[in-house]
Design a protein around this motif. Structure first.
Motif, PDB file in Angstrom:
ATOM      1  N   PRO A  68     -15.977 -14.681  20.362  1.00 18.73           N
ATOM      2  CA  PRO A  68     -15.224 -14.225  21.541  1.00 18.73           C
ATOM      3  C   PRO A  68     -14.341 -15.298  22.168  1.00 18.73           C
ATOM      4  O   PRO A  68     -13.203 -15.020  22.554  1.00 18.73           O
ATOM      5  CB  PRO A  68     -16.318 -13.779  22.512  1.00 18.73           C
ATOM      6  N   ILE A  69     -14.863 -16.529  22.265  1.00 19.48           N
ATOM      7  CA  ILE A  69     -14.080 -17.561  22.953  1.00 19.48           C
ATOM      8  C   ILE A  69     -14.456 -18.942  22.442  1.00 19.48           C
ATOM      9  O   ILE A  69     -15.612 -19.203  22.086  1.00 19.48           O
ATOM     10  CB  ILE A  69     -14.282 -17.487  24.482  1.00 19.48           C
ATOM     11  N   GLU A  70     -13.464 -19.800  22.377  1.00 14.89           N
ATOM     12  CA  GLU A  70     -13.679 -21.219  22.103  1.00 14.89           C
ATOM     13  C   GLU A  70     -13.105 -22.037  23.250  1.00 14.89           C
ATOM     14  O   GLU A  70     -12.050 -21.692  23.804  1.00 14.89           O
ATOM     15  CB  GLU A  70     -12.967 -21.639  20.817  1.00 14.89           C
ATOM     16  N   THR A  71     -13.789 -23.098  23.607  1.00 16.43           N
ATOM     17  CA  THR A  71     -13.259 -24.007  24.622  1.00 16.43           C
ATOM     18  C   THR A  71     -13.422 -25.431  24.108  1.00 16.43           C
ATOM     19  O   THR A  71     -14.498 -25.809  23.640  1.00 16.43           O
ATOM     20  CB  THR A  71     -14.000 -23.859  25.967  1.00 16.43           C
ATOM     21  N   ASN A  72     -12.353 -26.213  24.175  1.00 15.37           N
ATOM     22  CA  ASN A  72     -12.385 -27.576  23.649  1.00 15.37           C
ATOM     23  C   ASN A  72     -11.843 -28.576  24.657  1.00 15.37           C
ATOM     24  O   ASN A  72     -10.943 -28.264  25.447  1.00 15.37           O
ATOM     25  CB  ASN A  72     -11.586 -27.680  22.354  1.00 15.37           C
ATOM     26  N   LEU A  73     -12.403 -29.770  24.592  1.00 16.16           N
ATOM     27  CA  LEU A  73     -11.972 -30.884  25.432  1.00 16.16           C
ATOM     28  C   LEU A  73     -11.278 -31.903  24.547  1.00 16.16           C
ATOM     29  O   LEU A  73     -11.787 -32.268  23.481  1.00 16.16           O
ATOM     30  CB  LEU A  73     -13.188 -31.520  26.107  1.00 16.16           C
ATOM     31  N   VAL A  74     -10.106 -32.373  24.987  1.00 19.14           N
ATOM     32  CA  VAL A  74      -9.360 -33.388  24.242  1.00 19.14           C
ATOM     33  C   VAL A  74      -9.128 -34.565  25.181  1.00 19.14           C
ATOM     34  O   VAL A  74      -8.336 -34.473  26.121  1.00 19.14           O
ATOM     35  CB  VAL A  74      -8.014 -32.836  23.739  1.00 19.14           C
ATOM     36  N   CYS A  75      -9.843 -35.669  24.920  1.00 23.86           N
ATOM     37  CA  CYS A  75      -9.676 -36.808  25.828  1.00 23.86           C
ATOM     38  C   CYS A  75      -9.760 -38.163  25.142  1.00 23.86           C
ATOM     39  O   CYS A  75      -9.371 -39.164  25.736  1.00 23.86           O
ATOM     40  CB  CYS A  75     -10.697 -36.752  26.963  1.00 23.86           C
ATOM     41  N   ASN A  76     -10.265 -38.224  23.925  1.00 24.45           N
ATOM     42  CA  ASN A  76     -10.503 -39.552  23.351  1.00 24.45           C
ATOM     43  C   ASN A  76      -9.955 -39.723  21.943  1.00 24.45           C
ATOM     44  O   ASN A  76     -10.488 -40.490  21.156  1.00 24.45           O
ATOM     45  CB  ASN A  76     -12.005 -39.869  23.366  1.00 24.45           C
ATOM     46  N   PHE A  77      -8.880 -39.005  21.589  1.00 28.06           N
ATOM     47  CA  PHE A  77      -8.291 -39.258  20.274  1.00 28.06           C
ATOM     48  C   PHE A  77      -7.136 -40.253  20.433  1.00 28.06           C
ATOM     49  O   PHE A  77      -6.385 -40.215  21.410  1.00 28.06           O
ATOM     50  CB  PHE A  77      -7.851 -37.959  19.593  1.00 28.06           C
ATOM     51  N   ASN A  78      -7.031 -41.161  19.482  1.00 27.27           N
ATOM     52  CA  ASN A  78      -6.072 -42.260  19.588  1.00 27.27           C
ATOM     53  C   ASN A  78      -5.168 -42.379  18.363  1.00 27.27           C
ATOM     54  O   ASN A  78      -4.488 -43.393  18.199  1.00 27.27           O
ATOM     55  CB  ASN A  78      -6.833 -43.573  19.800  1.00 27.27           C
ATOM     56  N   GLU A  79      -5.147 -41.339  17.534  1.00 27.03           N
ATOM     57  CA  GLU A  79      -4.268 -41.278  16.380  1.00 27.03           C
ATOM     58  C   GLU A  79      -3.683 -39.875  16.294  1.00 27.03           C
ATOM     59  O   GLU A  79      -4.200 -38.945  16.921  1.00 27.03           O
ATOM     60  CB  GLU A  79      -5.048 -41.628  15.106  1.00 27.03           C
ATOM     61  N   PRO A  80      -2.601 -39.681  15.528  1.00 27.65           N
ATOM     62  CA  PRO A  80      -1.999 -38.346  15.438  1.00 27.65           C
ATOM     63  C   PRO A  80      -2.965 -37.344  14.820  1.00 27.65           C
ATOM     64  O   PRO A  80      -3.780 -37.686  13.967  1.00 27.65           O
ATOM     65  CB  PRO A  80      -0.774 -38.567  14.544  1.00 27.65           C
ATOM     66  N   VAL A  81      -2.860 -36.096  15.274  1.00 29.11           N
ATOM     67  CA  VAL A  81      -3.702 -35.022  14.753  1.00 29.11           C
ATOM     68  C   VAL A  81      -2.790 -33.881  14.303  1.00 29.11           C
ATOM     69  O   VAL A  81      -1.865 -33.497  15.020  1.00 29.11           O
ATOM     70  CB  VAL A  81      -4.702 -34.510  15.814  1.00 29.11           C
ATOM     71  N   LEU A  82      -3.066 -33.355  13.125  1.00 26.27           N
ATOM     72  CA  LEU A  82      -2.317 -32.220  12.600  1.00 26.27           C
ATOM     73  C   LEU A  82      -2.998 -30.935  13.044  1.00 26.27           C
ATOM     74  O   LEU A  82      -4.171 -30.715  12.748  1.00 26.27           O
ATOM     75  CB  LEU A  82      -2.252 -32.289  11.077  1.00 26.27           C
TER      76      LEU A  82
END
Length: 274
Positions: A68-82
């Motif tokens: 039904p639902i996904e929730t994500n936190l983005v706070c600590n990536f330090n390189e490019p993401v595809l």
């Protein structure tokens, strides 16, 4: 794929949130893929009927009727993401300013950040409320509802040390101030500063300085599109320093990066579609 960006309407939220965006993709549209790059913002994404697969530096979000639902936190990536979207997508993302999200969560940010893009569920009513918001058909109604939800969770958060250090990094002419200097100006040890960064920002001061410098270089170049060549005077020590940082944070040299970058909403969001 369509993307529409909204600035917060509520004057209180403007202090904490840079923007929201709604991303939608229909079944008839082909898959969309882009690179995203390290940012000073803390990002919270919610999506309806999707599942996310993460393999190293690639994230695939695809339609999944049973989830039904996904929730994500983005706070600590330090390189490019595809990032790749497959199938029907209904997504809302909140861009929190530095330290902004800390006023809406009951614990330290570090408590929610285990893993690269962890599941984010700070309150018992969070996922149920977000699912209800995603089901709304009117985009403006969605934004009003998510603003009201964040306002209902607003709680005081004060960290004088981090506020002072961030002010030095974000609002001075020299982002390269050393940790020794920051320690001296704040009267706190380097160990203490690093500990506060880890708990509440989930980056080291060095990582954040690199991202601030990188983002400033992008903005300077975009602000002067008639410039011949790239400027290396934006707190980079020399040309090789700038190229090295760009390769680390984007995977490309500055010249290639600027030839491919796409910007949205007055250059706020910078993606590279492929």
């Amino acid at each position: 794929m369509t993307i529409k960006i909204y600035k917060p309407e509520n004057p209180i939220l403007k202090k904490y949130i840079e923007c929201f965006y709604i991303l939608e993709q229909t079944a008839e549209e082909s898959s969309a893929t882009y690179f995203t790059f390290p940012s000073i913002y803390t990002i919270v994404t919610i999506s309806e009927n999707t599942e996310t697969l993460i393999i190293q530096d690639k994230m695939t979000i695809r339609y999944c009727k049973t989830n039904p639902i996904e929730t994500n936190l983005v706070c600590n990536f330090n390189e490019p993401v595809l990032i790749s979207y497959e199938g029907v997508i209904n997504e809302i993302t909140t861009y929190f300013k530095p330290l902004g999200i800390n006023s809406f969560i009951p614990h330290n940010l570090r408590d929610y950040s285990e893993g690269s893009f962890p599941d984010f569920n700070p309150y018992e009513d969070y996922k149920e409320t977000m699912a209800s918001i995603l089901s709304m058909k009117d985009p403006n109604e969605k934004i009003r509802a998510i603003e009201l939800y964040w306002l209902s969770k607003l709680r005081p958060f004060e960290n004088v040390l981090l506020a002072e250090v961030l002010n030095e990094m974000l609002h001075t002419d020299n982002v390269n101030q050393s940790m020794t200097h920051l320690s001296y100006t704040t009267g706190r040890s380097r160990t203490t500063i690093n500990k506060h960064f880890d708990q509440h920002i989930c980056k080291t001061p060095s990582q954040l300085k690199k991202i601030i410098r990188f983002r400033a270089a992008i903005q300077s170049q975009l602000d002067d599109k008639n410039r011949v060549g790239l400027s290396y005077g934006l707190d980079y020590f020399d040309q090789s320093h700038m190229i090295r940082d760009f390769k680390k944070l984007t995977g490309f040299t500055p010249k290639v990066f600027f030839s491919k970058i796409t910007t949205l909403e007055k250059d706020l969001i910078k993606w590279m579609f492929i």
